[in-house]
Write a protein that holds these residues in place. Structure first.
Motif, PDB file in Angstrom:
ATOM      1  N   HIS A  85       0.836  -1.201   0.000  1.00  0.00           N
ATOM      2  CA  HIS A  85       0.000   0.000   0.000  1.00  0.00           C
ATOM      3  C   HIS A  85       0.868   1.246   0.000  1.00  0.00           C
ATOM      4  O   HIS A  85       2.049   1.194   0.280  1.00  0.00           O
ATOM      5  CB  HIS A  85      -0.991  -0.001   1.168  1.00  0.00           C
ATOM      6  CG  HIS A  85      -0.346   0.159   2.513  1.00  0.00           C
ATOM      7  ND1 HIS A  85       0.021  -0.897   3.290  1.00  0.00           N
ATOM      8  CD2 HIS A  85      -0.001   1.269   3.197  1.00  0.00           C
ATOM      9  CE1 HIS A  85       0.568  -0.463   4.407  1.00  0.00           C
ATOM     10  NE2 HIS A  85       0.573   0.869   4.380  1.00  0.00           N
ATOM     11  N   VAL A  86       0.238   2.360  -0.304  1.00  0.00           N
ATOM     12  CA  VAL A  86       0.904   3.656  -0.345  1.00  0.00           C
ATOM     13  C   VAL A  86       0.705   4.336   1.009  1.00  0.00           C
ATOM     14  O   VAL A  86      -0.395   4.332   1.550  1.00  0.00           O
ATOM     15  CB  VAL A  86       0.293   4.528  -1.472  1.00  0.00           C
ATOM     16  CG1 VAL A  86       0.864   5.934  -1.456  1.00  0.00           C
ATOM     17  CG2 VAL A  86       0.508   3.874  -2.827  1.00  0.00           C
ATOM     18  N   ASP A  87       1.782   4.912   1.553  1.00  0.00           N
ATOM     19  CA  ASP A  87       1.683   5.772   2.726  1.00  0.00           C
ATOM     20  C   ASP A  87       1.795   7.207   2.238  1.00  0.00           C
ATOM     21  O   ASP A  87       2.782   7.573   1.602  1.00  0.00           O
ATOM     22  CB  ASP A  87       2.812   5.508   3.727  1.00  0.00           C
ATOM     23  CG  ASP A  87       2.616   4.237   4.536  1.00  0.00           C
ATOM     24  OD1 ASP A  87       1.497   3.707   4.561  1.00  0.00           O
ATOM     25  OD2 ASP A  87       3.591   3.780   5.153  1.00  0.00           O
ATOM     26  N   VAL A  88       0.784   8.012   2.515  1.00  0.00           N
ATOM     27  CA  VAL A  88       0.805   9.423   2.156  1.00  0.00           C
ATOM     28  C   VAL A  88       1.278  10.183   3.394  1.00  0.00           C
ATOM     29  O   VAL A  88       0.598  10.192   4.425  1.00  0.00           O
ATOM     30  CB  VAL A  88      -0.590   9.909   1.705  1.00  0.00           C
ATOM     31  CG1 VAL A  88      -0.563  11.401   1.398  1.00  0.00           C
ATOM     32  CG2 VAL A  88      -1.061   9.105   0.496  1.00  0.00           C
ATOM     33  N   ARG A  89       2.451  10.764   3.309  1.00  0.00           N
ATOM     34  CA  ARG A  89       3.071  11.452   4.451  1.00  0.00           C
ATOM     35  C   ARG A  89       2.414  12.811   4.630  1.00  0.00           C
ATOM     36  O   ARG A  89       2.897  13.817   4.147  1.00  0.00           O
ATOM     37  CB  ARG A  89       4.574  11.587   4.224  1.00  0.00           C
ATOM     38  CG  ARG A  89       5.308  10.290   3.895  1.00  0.00           C
ATOM     39  CD  ARG A  89       5.186   9.193   4.950  1.00  0.00           C
ATOM     40  NE  ARG A  89       5.516   9.573   6.300  1.00  0.00           N
ATOM     41  CZ  ARG A  89       6.724   9.497   6.838  1.00  0.00           C
ATOM     42  NH1 ARG A  89       7.732   9.059   6.163  1.00  0.00           N
ATOM     43  NH2 ARG A  89       6.908   9.863   8.096  1.00  0.00           N
ATOM     44  N   ALA A  90       1.298  12.844   5.331  1.00  0.00           N
ATOM     45  CA  ALA A  90       0.480  14.050   5.464  1.00  0.00           C
ATOM     46  C   ALA A  90       0.828  14.884   6.689  1.00  0.00           C
ATOM     47  O   ALA A  90       0.311  15.985   6.838  1.00  0.00           O
ATOM     48  CB  ALA A  90      -0.996  13.655   5.510  1.00  0.00           C
ATOM     49  N   ALA A  91       1.684  14.373   7.578  1.00  0.00           N
ATOM     50  CA  ALA A  91       2.013  15.122   8.804  1.00  0.00           C
ATOM     51  C   ALA A  91       3.479  14.941   9.183  1.00  0.00           C
ATOM     52  O   ALA A  91       3.795  14.660  10.339  1.00  0.00           O
ATOM     53  CB  ALA A  91       1.095  14.677   9.937  1.00  0.00           C
TER      54      ALA A  91
END
Length: 145
Positions: A85-91
């Motif tokens: 899966h993709v991890d979206v580094r939002a923080a």
């Protein structure tokens, strides 16, 4: 020698999924080939029949740093949980409540673009900082991290 990486998504609606991931990542739809103002023009010139014009789509990082994402239509639907899966580094760099508030804001934004919120994991110091599991419009899981 390092290699370029492309991430490929099997899906039912490549155009819609490409638009979602462009929005989620700040990417842009890949430009049509030189000499064409639009993909519609290019596909018409290539002789691609209208019913096959949403068979594939791609998005690219406007800065050229991230991988190209390619979306290809397949006949079967998603069967089971993703093995990748993709991890979206939002923080990045945030911790505690500030981090979780930033993740919540991004989750809300992406839900407005067709994502589904699946589960929130609370921070568990010292190693776990908390994250939110989401699904894109076709059910592919990803994390807001």
């Amino acid at each position: 020698m390092a290699r370029e990486v492309q991430v490929t998504f099997d899906c039912a609606d490549p155009g819609r999924l490409a638009e979602f991931w462009a929005e989620a990542l700040g990417y842009r739809l890949q430009a049509p080939p030189p000499g064409f103002d639009s993909w519609e023009q290019a596909l018409e010139a290539m002789g691609v029949p209208p019913e096959r014009r949403n068979a594939a789509s791609a998005v690219v990082d406007p800065d050229g740093a991230g991988p190209r994402l390619f979306f290809q239509r397949v006949p079967e639907g998603k069967q089971v949980k993703n093995r990748l899966h993709v991890d979206v580094r939002a923080a990045p760099g945030l911790q505690g409540e500030e981090r979780m508030a930033a993740l919540e804001a991004e989750a809300e934004r992406l839900v407005a673009h067709g994502a589904t919120r699946l589960k929130r994991f609370e921070p568990e110091p010292p190693l776990a900082f908390g994250h939110i599991v989401m699904a894109d419009p076709e059910g592919n899981e990803f994390c807001l991290d």
